[in-house]
Design a protein around this motif. Structure first.
Motif, mmCIF file in Angstrom:
data_model
loop_
_atom_site.group_PDB
_atom_site.id
_atom_site.type_symbol
_atom_site.label_atom_id
_atom_site.label_comp_id
_atom_site.label_asym_id
_atom_site.label_seq_id
_atom_site.Cartn_x
_atom_site.Cartn_y
_atom_site.Cartn_z
ATOM 1 N N ILE A 88 0.888 -1.167 0.000
ATOM 2 C CA ILE A 88 0.000 0.000 0.000
ATOM 3 C C ILE A 88 0.925 1.215 0.000
ATOM 4 O O ILE A 88 1.770 1.353 0.882
ATOM 5 C CB ILE A 88 -0.919 0.026 1.249
ATOM 6 N N GLY A 89 0.791 2.039 -1.014
ATOM 7 C CA GLY A 89 1.680 3.192 -1.108
ATOM 8 C C GLY A 89 0.881 4.467 -1.248
ATOM 9 O O GLY A 89 -0.231 4.465 -1.778
ATOM 10 N N VAL A 90 1.449 5.561 -0.774
ATOM 11 C CA VAL A 90 0.778 6.847 -0.968
ATOM 12 C C VAL A 90 1.805 7.965 -1.058
ATOM 13 O O VAL A 90 2.819 7.962 -0.362
ATOM 14 C CB VAL A 90 -0.260 7.123 0.150
ATOM 15 N N ASP A 91 1.517 8.869 -1.959
ATOM 16 C CA ASP A 91 2.325 10.066 -2.103
ATOM 17 C C ASP A 91 1.617 11.136 -1.283
ATOM 18 O O ASP A 91 0.424 11.350 -1.463
ATOM 19 C CB ASP A 91 2.373 10.438 -3.590
ATOM 20 N N ALA A 92 2.338 11.784 -0.391
ATOM 21 C CA ALA A 92 1.671 12.717 0.518
ATOM 22 C C ALA A 92 1.984 14.173 0.203
ATOM 23 O O ALA A 92 1.623 15.054 0.964
ATOM 24 C CB ALA A 92 2.063 12.397 1.959
ATOM 25 N N GLY A 93 2.662 14.437 -0.926
ATOM 26 C CA GLY A 93 3.064 15.821 -1.106
ATOM 27 C C GLY A 93 3.191 16.292 -2.528
ATOM 28 O O GLY A 93 2.957 15.547 -3.481
ATOM 29 N N GLY A 150 -0.321 -7.821 7.178
ATOM 30 C CA GLY A 150 1.083 -8.058 6.829
ATOM 31 C C GLY A 150 1.480 -7.475 5.481
ATOM 32 O O GLY A 150 2.327 -8.031 4.784
ATOM 33 N N ILE A 151 0.861 -6.340 5.124
ATOM 34 C CA ILE A 151 1.187 -5.689 3.844
ATOM 35 C C ILE A 151 1.982 -4.414 4.142
ATOM 36 O O ILE A 151 1.510 -3.552 4.897
ATOM 37 C CB ILE A 151 -0.109 -5.312 3.086
ATOM 38 N N PRO A 152 3.187 -4.287 3.578
ATOM 39 C CA PRO A 152 3.969 -3.073 3.849
ATOM 40 C C PRO A 152 3.241 -1.804 3.380
ATOM 41 O O PRO A 152 2.547 -1.826 2.360
ATOM 42 C CB PRO A 152 5.251 -3.283 3.036
ATOM 43 N N VAL A 153 3.416 -0.735 4.159
ATOM 44 C CA VAL A 153 2.824 0.564 3.832
ATOM 45 C C VAL A 153 3.975 1.558 3.653
ATOM 46 O O VAL A 153 4.816 1.678 4.539
ATOM 47 C CB VAL A 153 1.887 1.050 4.959
ATOM 48 N N GLU A 169 16.257 3.902 -3.225
ATOM 49 C CA GLU A 169 17.286 3.175 -2.458
ATOM 50 C C GLU A 169 17.109 3.246 -0.944
ATOM 51 O O GLU A 169 17.162 2.196 -0.274
ATOM 52 C CB GLU A 169 18.690 3.649 -2.881
ATOM 53 N N PRO A 170 16.911 4.452 -0.356
ATOM 54 C CA PRO A 170 16.748 4.461 1.113
ATOM 55 C C PRO A 170 15.499 3.708 1.571
ATOM 56 O O PRO A 170 15.484 3.133 2.656
ATOM 57 C CB PRO A 170 16.621 5.965 1.442
ATOM 58 N N ILE A 171 14.455 3.698 0.736
ATOM 59 C CA ILE A 171 13.226 2.972 1.091
ATOM 60 C C ILE A 171 13.495 1.466 1.059
ATOM 61 O O ILE A 171 13.067 0.724 1.946
ATOM 62 C CB ILE A 171 12.076 3.344 0.124
ATOM 63 N N ILE A 172 14.245 1.036 0.048
ATOM 64 C CA ILE A 172 14.593 -0.391 -0.049
ATOM 65 C C ILE A 172 15.382 -0.823 1.194
ATOM 66 O O ILE A 172 15.124 -1.883 1.765
ATOM 67 C CB ILE A 172 15.393 -0.667 -1.342
ATOM 68 N N GLU A 173 16.308 0.027 1.643
ATOM 69 C CA GLU A 173 17.088 -0.329 2.839
ATOM 70 C C GLU A 173 16.190 -0.527 4.055
ATOM 71 O O GLU A 173 16.380 -1.455 4.842
ATOM 72 C CB GLU A 173 18.139 0.753 3.131
ATOM 73 N N ALA A 174 15.204 0.378 4.196
ATOM 74 C CA ALA A 174 14.285 0.255 5.342
ATOM 75 C C ALA A 174 13.449 -1.023 5.220
ATOM 76 O O ALA A 174 13.224 -1.728 6.207
ATOM 77 C CB ALA A 174 13.381 1.487 5.416
ATOM 78 N N LEU A 175 13.004 -1.323 4.004
ATOM 79 C CA LEU A 175 12.193 -2.534 3.798
ATOM 80 C C LEU A 175 13.022 -3.793 4.054
ATOM 81 O O LEU A 175 12.537 -4.765 4.634
ATOM 82 C CB LEU A 175 11.613 -2.543 2.380
ATOM 83 N N LYS A 176 14.292 -3.738 3.656
ATOM 84 C CA LYS A 176 15.177 -4.893 3.888
ATOM 85 C C LYS A 176 15.409 -5.113 5.377
ATOM 86 O O LYS A 176 15.667 -6.230 5.810
ATOM 87 C CB LYS A 176 16.521 -4.692 3.176
ATOM 88 N N ASP A 177 15.330 -4.012 6.150
ATOM 89 C CA ASP A 177 15.476 -4.130 7.599
ATOM 90 C C ASP A 177 14.186 -4.611 8.257
ATOM 91 O O ASP A 177 14.070 -4.598 9.486
ATOM 92 C CB ASP A 177 15.874 -2.775 8.199
ATOM 93 N N GLY A 178 13.215 -4.945 7.451
ATOM 94 C CA GLY A 178 11.985 -5.531 7.990
ATOM 95 C C GLY A 178 10.942 -4.524 8.441
ATOM 96 O O GLY A 178 10.047 -4.876 9.228
ATOM 97 N N CYS A 179 11.046 -3.281 7.962
ATOM 98 C CA CYS A 179 10.046 -2.287 8.370
ATOM 99 C C CYS A 179 8.696 -2.609 7.720
ATOM 100 O O CYS A 179 8.618 -2.885 6.527
ATOM 101 C CB CYS A 179 10.488 -0.877 7.967
ATOM 102 N N ASP A 180 7.638 -2.562 8.526
ATOM 103 C CA ASP A 180 6.288 -2.798 8.014
ATOM 104 C C ASP A 180 5.706 -1.501 7.453
ATOM 105 O O ASP A 180 4.866 -1.527 6.560
ATOM 106 C CB ASP A 180 5.376 -3.285 9.149
ATOM 107 N N VAL A 181 6.137 -0.398 8.050
ATOM 108 C CA VAL A 181 5.696 0.916 7.607
ATOM 109 C C VAL A 181 6.945 1.743 7.334
ATOM 110 O O VAL A 181 7.877 1.720 8.142
ATOM 111 C CB VAL A 181 4.828 1.617 8.682
ATOM 112 N N VAL A 182 6.986 2.418 6.177
ATOM 113 C CA VAL A 182 8.100 3.316 5.898
ATOM 114 C C VAL A 182 7.523 4.713 5.708
ATOM 115 O O VAL A 182 6.618 4.914 4.893
ATOM 116 C CB VAL A 182 8.892 2.892 4.640
ATOM 117 N N LEU A 183 8.039 5.650 6.487
ATOM 118 C CA LEU A 183 7.599 7.038 6.397
ATOM 119 C C LEU A 183 8.793 7.844 5.909
ATOM 120 O O LEU A 183 9.801 7.946 6.605
ATOM 121 C CB LEU A 183 7.139 7.538 7.771
ATOM 122 N N ALA A 184 8.669 8.407 4.706
ATOM 123 C CA ALA A 184 9.803 9.118 4.113
ATOM 124 C C ALA A 184 9.527 10.607 4.042
ATOM 125 O O ALA A 184 8.388 11.036 3.857
ATOM 126 C CB ALA A 184 10.088 8.570 2.715
ATOM 127 N N GLY A 185 10.589 11.385 4.156
ATOM 128 C CA GLY A 185 10.513 12.819 3.903
ATOM 129 C C GLY A 185 10.319 13.034 2.405
ATOM 130 O O GLY A 185 9.723 12.190 1.721
#
Lengths: 460, 103
Positions: free
Chosen positions: A36-41, A77-80, A162-178
């Protein structure tokens, strides 16, 4: 990825906080999305929001949208992945959005791991890059200067996948990016899993606007993207809408200067060989989008700096003699104000927006002599301090109200005010100061920090 | 007899392409109109500079995009979005002069 396994991405809304129908979202969940992805800006709402560190979206609705996404994502169990938190993605925007997620986690008693990626770039790093010739302006943008960088309140870079992939590889269920390249929040996970970067980014480019790219378009409805080995499929999630070749292709034009080459961090999507095919049931299949890396991985900087304070007064006129001479009258009023304060550069401080004449297009208005039977005049004062702006607005208003223009027969007052008080303090004003490419010269600028929630509480 | 562009186009719009550029899209009703406008170069840099009353050098890009039966014209924004003197932050209401194009 094996053979032609599908990777389904649910995009609930064009911008986090614009809302979506619950039924569409649940229809999307029933398709068992992998992300589940969303662009917030966006930079569209202008420089104020980045410069002031404020969100242009409403907190209550951002929370409403996020509650669906995070609750359903975590439970299933779906990454956001959320990109450009808080509308502009600088530190205060990121923290604003993070707080909302903290509240949701608590209220819903959720357990999950969150990766938070700041995208602020330090002024020192940008000034160093400027001195070393690693900063270049985008089209029509002035060259950067150290002063411009110093005056910038918030300075961010659009991060790539790339930074999002790193967070996902670390097992993050939710990624909040600037601040984030719009398609990156949709493309990071499938690229990590081995899907084509060109297809994943092009799909993200369309999904970031959700159902705007369907027909009838809507910024407040969901869309589903189905990525395969050699193509992706777009699907609307409301029976009211469908994707057509035309709607999908038309969206590829939207807000871009060149529809065949879409630049982003580290390269661009090339659509020279791209095809759109209607495959029935309101679905469109897209093929042939290719990612072309640039020799150097460049990132786009965005910054805004304060330029003063604004006060405005809204008024109207219905007098045909005044309307016929409006340009001359406003010129004379400005002249009178200049003479009252000869030390001030009133040309840069006082603006009249004349609706009914050229309020929308200003200098670009091709109709020179058209006027309505009534005009709206917005008096705008832009000065170094709020007090100065208030003063200029007030004096311009009173001067115009009682100005004895040539041929006047209505001598009691030239303006109709809808409101008392007539003048509005608008606060601090910003302009874009940086819109440049930077070569980070191999330096790793963006990392994630992890927060773990257990039954709604953050584990220390 | 000249015809108005609305006989051939179904979408005519303007929008920021980033804060420093303004982009116009004309989407034609069908492939025939698209091919006709393209082959006869009815929309071109010089003609668009005239329509928009700007210098031809301020037209940054003019691209024909067959998948959408569209032509896109991108110009330099007179000022960056939101700078002093702004009238249209999103740039979404700058399309009206295009509605008068004839062919």
């Amino acid at each position: 990825m094996s053979n032609n396994e599908e990777f389904r991405v649910l995009s609930p809304t064009a911008i986090l906080g614009y809302g979506f129908p619950e039924a569409s979202f649940m229809r999307g969940m029933a398709r068992k999305p992998h992300l589940i992805g969303v662009d917030a800006g966006s930079t569209d709402p202008g420089p104020y929001y980045l410069g002031a560190g404020k969100s242009f979206t409403d907190r209550a609705f951002v929370k409403r949208d996020l509650r669906y996404m995070i609750r359903e994502g975590v439970k299933n169990g779906i990454p956001v992945v959320v990109g450009t938190a808080g509308g502009s993605g600088a530190a205060p925007h990121l923290e604003w959005c993070r707080q909302i997620i903290v509240e949701i986690a608590k209220e819903e008693k959720l357990s999950f791991k969150m990766g938070v990626i700041a995208s602020d770039v330090s002024k020192d790093a940008v000034k160093k890059a400027l001195r070393e010739g690693r900063i270049s302006p985008l089209t029509c943008v002035p060259e950067a200067t150290e002063q411009m960088i110093d005056e910038t309140t918030y300075l961010v870079a659009q991060i790539g996948i790339e930074p999002i992939i790193e967070a996902l590889k670390d097992g993050c269920d939710v990624v909040l990016a600037g601040r984030c390249y719009d398609p990156a929040c949709f493309a990071a996970l499938p690229v990590m899993k081995g899907y084509s970067e060109g297809l994943a980014l092009h799909m993200g480019k369309i999904l970031e606007c959700a159902a705007i790219a369907a027909t009838p378009g809507s910024g407040a409805d969901c869309a589903l993207g189905i990525l395969k080995k050699d193509s992706f499929i777009l699907e609307a999630l409301s029976p009211k809408r469908k994707f057509t070749c035309e709607s999908a292709a038309a969206h590829t034009l939207y807000e871009k200067s060149d529809p065949y080459h879409l630049p982003g961090p580290g390269g661009s999507i090339n659509l020279d060989g791209c095809s759109f095919t209607d495959i029935g049931d309101g679905r469109v299949e897209v093929k042939g989008s290719v990612f072309e890396p640039t020799p150097k991985y460049l990132i786009k900087l965005e910054g805004a700096r304060p330029i003063g304070y604004r006060s405005v007064s809204i008024a109207g006129t219905r007098d045909p003699i005044m309307i016929a001479g409006i340009e001359k009258i406003l010129g004379e009023v400005k002249q009178q104000l200049k003479e009252m304060s000869p030390d001030e550069d009133r040309d840069k401080q006082l603006f009249f927006h004349v609706y009914g004449k050229n309020g929308v297009m200003g200098a670009l208005e091709p109709l020179q002599n058209a006027t309505s039977h009534e005009l709206c005049i917005i008096i705008e004062a832009l000065c170094p301090t709020q007090e100065q702006a208030d003063t200029l607005c007030s004096v311009a208003r009173s001067t115009l109200l009682h100005y004895g223009y040539e041929g006047r027969i209505s001598t009691a007052g030239n303006l109709a005010f809808p409101f008392s008080p007539s003048d509005i303090k608008m606060g601090q004003v910003f302009e874009f100061s940086l819109y440049h490419l930077m070569d980070p010269a191999g330096e790793k600028l963006f990392t994630h920090r992890i927060e773990t929630f257990k039954d709604g509480e953050i584990l220390k | 007899m000249k015809r108005n562009i609305l006989e051939a186009a179904k979408v005519i719009r303007s929008k920021n392409a980033g804060p420093y550029e303004l982009t116009f899209d004309i989407m034609f009703k069908n492939k025939e109109f698209y091919e006709m406008f393209k082959s006869q170069q009815i929309i071109n840099r010089k003609q668009m500079a005239g329509v928009l009353k700007i210098d031809e050098s301020d037209i940054l890009n003019l691209v024909w995009f067959a998948p959408a039966n569209a032509v896109k014209i991108t110009i330099k924004r007179p000022i960056s979005s939101g700078a002093p003197g702004e009238t249209d932050i999103y740039g979404a209401q700058q399309h009206a002069p295009l509605l008068a194009i004839e062919f």
